[in-house]
Design an enzyme around this catalytic site. Structure first.
Site: not given
Ligand code: PRP
Ligand code: URA
Length: 209
Positions: A200, A203
């Protein structure tokens, strides 16, 4: 049909390897994304138009070239696209920066728009839309829809890692928007993540999970 350019410059490929590595921490990940964005921007701007001017050197007058043509707008897709902006502005500090806020609904994988702010002279600018990831293509397609609906006419899309599925969706939806990629990967998994990808991007850039 939109063209797809995969940048194979050794420095870009080297840095992408460490961006992919799950052991790369947030600080280094952010620095690498910044550096790759600069290197990709250097390649993307090869076709910029020049005009000749005269400058006085300490010795004589020289005819020399400067960037001409349209003004540039950089548009990151929030939030992960933010990680690429400073690297681009290192090269083109006068570019205006717009923002398009989108997140992918984790259930439907459909993009949800929550924020748009663009330079006022949208119609006069060439835009480079940036996001580290092109997965299903939903976010990039929605961001380009949004840009075009506000008058943008010339758009390029720059991302670090793309899935073939996303490239196909983009090419169908926006055949006029060329795509610039550092890594073209194998596929998407059942959760819509790029395989092998980098995880991700948001993130990893911002240290959230
Ligand atoms: C990620 C990424 C893209 C999008 C790509 O953002 O930064 O914007 O997913 O996926 P798609 O091609 O399937 O639309 P995310 O929705 O996770 O939001 P974030 O940037 O806020 O983390
Ligand atoms: N968004 C990400 O950040 N990573 C992926 O692999 C797919 C979408």
């Amino acid at each position: 049909m939109a063209k797809v350019y995969v940048f194979d410059h050794p420095l870009i490929q080297h840095k992408i390897t460490f961006i992919r590595d799950k052991n790369t921490g947030t600080k280094e990940f952010r620095e690498l994304v910044d550096e790759v964005a600069t290197l990709m921007m250097y390649e993307i701007t090869r076709d910029m138009q020049l005009q000749e001017i005269e400058v006085e050197t300490p010795v004589s007058t020289a005819k020399s070239k400067v960037i001409a043509g349209k003004k540039l707008g950089i548009v990151p897709i929030l939030r992960a696209g933010i990680g690429m902006v400073d690297g681009i502005l290192n090269l083109i500090p006068t570019a205006k920066v717009g923002h398009i806020g989108l997140y992918r609904d984790p259930e439907t994988l459909q993009p949800v728009e929550y924020y748009v702010k663009l330079p006022s002279d949208v119609e006069e600018r060439d835009f480079i839309l940036v996001d580290p990831m092109l997965a299903t293509g939903g976010s990039a397609v929605a961001a380009i829809d949004s840009l075009k609906s506000r008058g943008a006419k010339h758009i390029k899309f720059m991302c670090l890692i793309a899935a073939p599925e996303g490239v196909e969706v983009m090419q169908k939806a926006h055949p006029d928007v060329d795509i610039y990629i550092a890594g073209l990967d194998d596929k998407l998994n059942e959760k819509g993540y790029i395989v092998p990808g980098l995880g991700d991007a948001g993130d990893r850039l911002f240290g959230t999970k």
